[in-house]
Design a protein around this motif. Structure first.
Motif, PDB file in Angstrom:
ATOM      1  N   GLY A   1       0.774  -1.222   0.000  1.00  6.30           N
ATOM      2  CA  GLY A   1       0.000   0.000   0.000  1.00  6.30           C
ATOM      3  C   GLY A   1       0.809   1.277   0.000  1.00  6.30           C
ATOM      4  O   GLY A   1       0.247   2.368  -0.050  1.00  6.30           O
ATOM      5  N   LYS A   2       2.114   1.157   0.058  1.00  5.68           N
ATOM      6  CA  LYS A   2       2.978   2.335   0.047  1.00  5.68           C
ATOM      7  C   LYS A   2       3.250   2.775  -1.387  1.00  5.68           C
ATOM      8  O   LYS A   2       3.159   1.992  -2.333  1.00  5.68           O
ATOM      9  CB  LYS A   2       4.315   2.020   0.728  1.00  5.68           C
ATOM     10  CG  LYS A   2       4.230   1.743   2.232  1.00  5.68           C
ATOM     11  CD  LYS A   2       4.089   3.016   3.016  1.00  5.68           C
ATOM     12  CE  LYS A   2       4.414   2.813   4.498  1.00  5.68           C
ATOM     13  NZ  LYS A   2       3.649   1.757   5.164  1.00  5.68           N
ATOM     14  N   SER A   3       3.587   4.037  -1.554  1.00  3.42           N
ATOM     15  CA  SER A   3       4.039   4.524  -2.855  1.00  3.42           C
ATOM     16  C   SER A   3       5.376   3.868  -3.166  1.00  3.42           C
ATOM     17  O   SER A   3       6.048   3.317  -2.284  1.00  3.42           O
ATOM     18  CB  SER A   3       4.200   6.046  -2.831  1.00  3.42           C
ATOM     19  OG  SER A   3       5.265   6.419  -1.972  1.00  3.42           O
ATOM     20  N   GLU A   4       5.768   3.928  -4.432  1.00  4.40           N
ATOM     21  CA  GLU A   4       7.045   3.331  -4.812  1.00  4.40           C
ATOM     22  C   GLU A   4       8.195   3.959  -4.038  1.00  4.40           C
ATOM     23  O   GLU A   4       9.100   3.260  -3.579  1.00  4.40           O
ATOM     24  CB  GLU A   4       7.272   3.489  -6.317  1.00  4.40           C
ATOM     25  CG  GLU A   4       8.564   2.845  -6.798  1.00  4.40           C
ATOM     26  CD  GLU A   4       8.756   2.961  -8.301  1.00  4.40           C
ATOM     27  OE1 GLU A   4       9.819   2.541  -8.785  1.00  4.40           O
ATOM     28  OE2 GLU A   4       7.847   3.478  -8.981  1.00  4.40           O
ATOM     29  N   ALA A   5       8.155   5.266  -3.867  1.00  2.00           N
ATOM     30  CA  ALA A   5       9.235   5.956  -3.159  1.00  2.00           C
ATOM     31  C   ALA A   5       9.303   5.520  -1.704  1.00  2.00           C
ATOM     32  O   ALA A   5      10.392   5.297  -1.163  1.00  2.00           O
ATOM     33  CB  ALA A   5       9.036   7.468  -3.245  1.00  2.00           C
TER      34      ALA A   5
END
Length: 283
Positions: free
Chosen positions: A187-191
């Motif tokens: 669920g996290k952004s790629e960054a």
């Protein structure tokens, strides 16, 4: 590093004299990308590297024939066994001090290509740890690449450092750190997910430093400098600068050269596994 006469681990699988099957020819741009993605055991990079190897292998492959080991190969095999033995002794002791039992991993030496529980891999993958079978995989030809293509110093302690780094990933598997990190990436952004990958890699560097601290009686002049040179050469910023002329911090998955050297040195200076919470440092 002092190693002659040291205890040789029984947990090395030497497959260098066994046919590696299909091996991608050449290398070119794809081969270099695979190496950079996987260098020093990044699990995310290993997955991507497998896909790229399949792409490359579909274009041009050959069957690698088994070849007898040279005397130099045999000597390097003994060195690796002693280094793994040093790691086993260190982590068995540290785990016992914390009321735990250390599960010893296997280390597989191969040439050309190898099959693992994490998929097939070629020499271009660089050394890596596969949590699926809890084994470290290494083609020793990588260290010539590290020196000639990335400017790291030579020397046996660069190899010792890489082995200790990969064992660091095994420690993370045993302690549940790797599984927790992958869960947190969901669920996290790629960054943001990349930041967690960086923390995992830097902690493995820290554990390598802890191992070096515990084995100071075997160190020789210049050994720590060899490890730091290797860490510096494979920092994300150094690699991106060399390969594309600029850096993209949000894409880092292993940490900068400065970070990698810092965490190795911190492990080496303290020898305390409780001071290696790299995840808090990056938040």
């Amino acid at each position: 590093m002092k190693w002659l006469g040291g205890r040789q681990s029984d947990n090395v699988e030497d497959r260098r004299g066994v046919s590696g099957g299909k091996v991608a020819l050449g290398g070119g741009v794809i081969g270099i990308i695979i190496l950079l993605l996987n260098v020093f055991g990044g699990e995310n990079g290993q997955t991507i590297g497998n896909v790229l190897e399949q792409m490359q292998g579909g274009q041009q492959t050959q069957t690698e024939a088994a070849a007898p080991l040279s005397e130099e190969d045999k000597q390097m095999g003994k060195f690796v066994r002693v280094m793994l033995g040093y790691n086993e002794d260190t982590w068995t002791k540290i785990f016992a001090q914390h009321g735990m039992t250390y599960e010893k991993p296997k280390l597989v030496l191969f040439k050309g290509a190898v099959n693992t529980a994490c998929g097939g891999a070629s020499s271009a993958s660089g050394p890596f740890y596969c949590p699926g079978d809890r084994k470290v995989y290494m083609d020793l030809a990588f260290f010539e690449e590290l020196k000639t293509k990335f400017g790291a110093e030579g020397g046996d302690f660069a190899i010792a450092y890489v082995i200790a780094h990969e064992i660091g990933h095994h420690i993370q598997t045993l302690l549940g750190t790797s599984a927790k990190m992958r869960q947190e990436q969901q669920g996290k952004s790629e960054a943001e997910a990349n930041k967690l990958s960086v923390a995992l890699e830097l902690q493995a560097d820290f554990y390598a430093g802890v191992w070096a601290h515990d084995n100071q009686q075997y160190l020789e002049a210049g050994d720590i400098e060899e490890a730091l040179s290797a860490a510096n050469a494979v920092g994300d910023d150094a690699i991106q600068s060399k390969m594309q002329g600029h850096v993209v911090p949000d894409s880092f998955t292993h940490g900068t050269s400065e970070q990698r050297m810092y965490w190795f040195k911190k492990g080496y200076k303290t020898g305390d596994i409780n001071q290696g919470n790299t995840f808090d440092e990056i938040r």
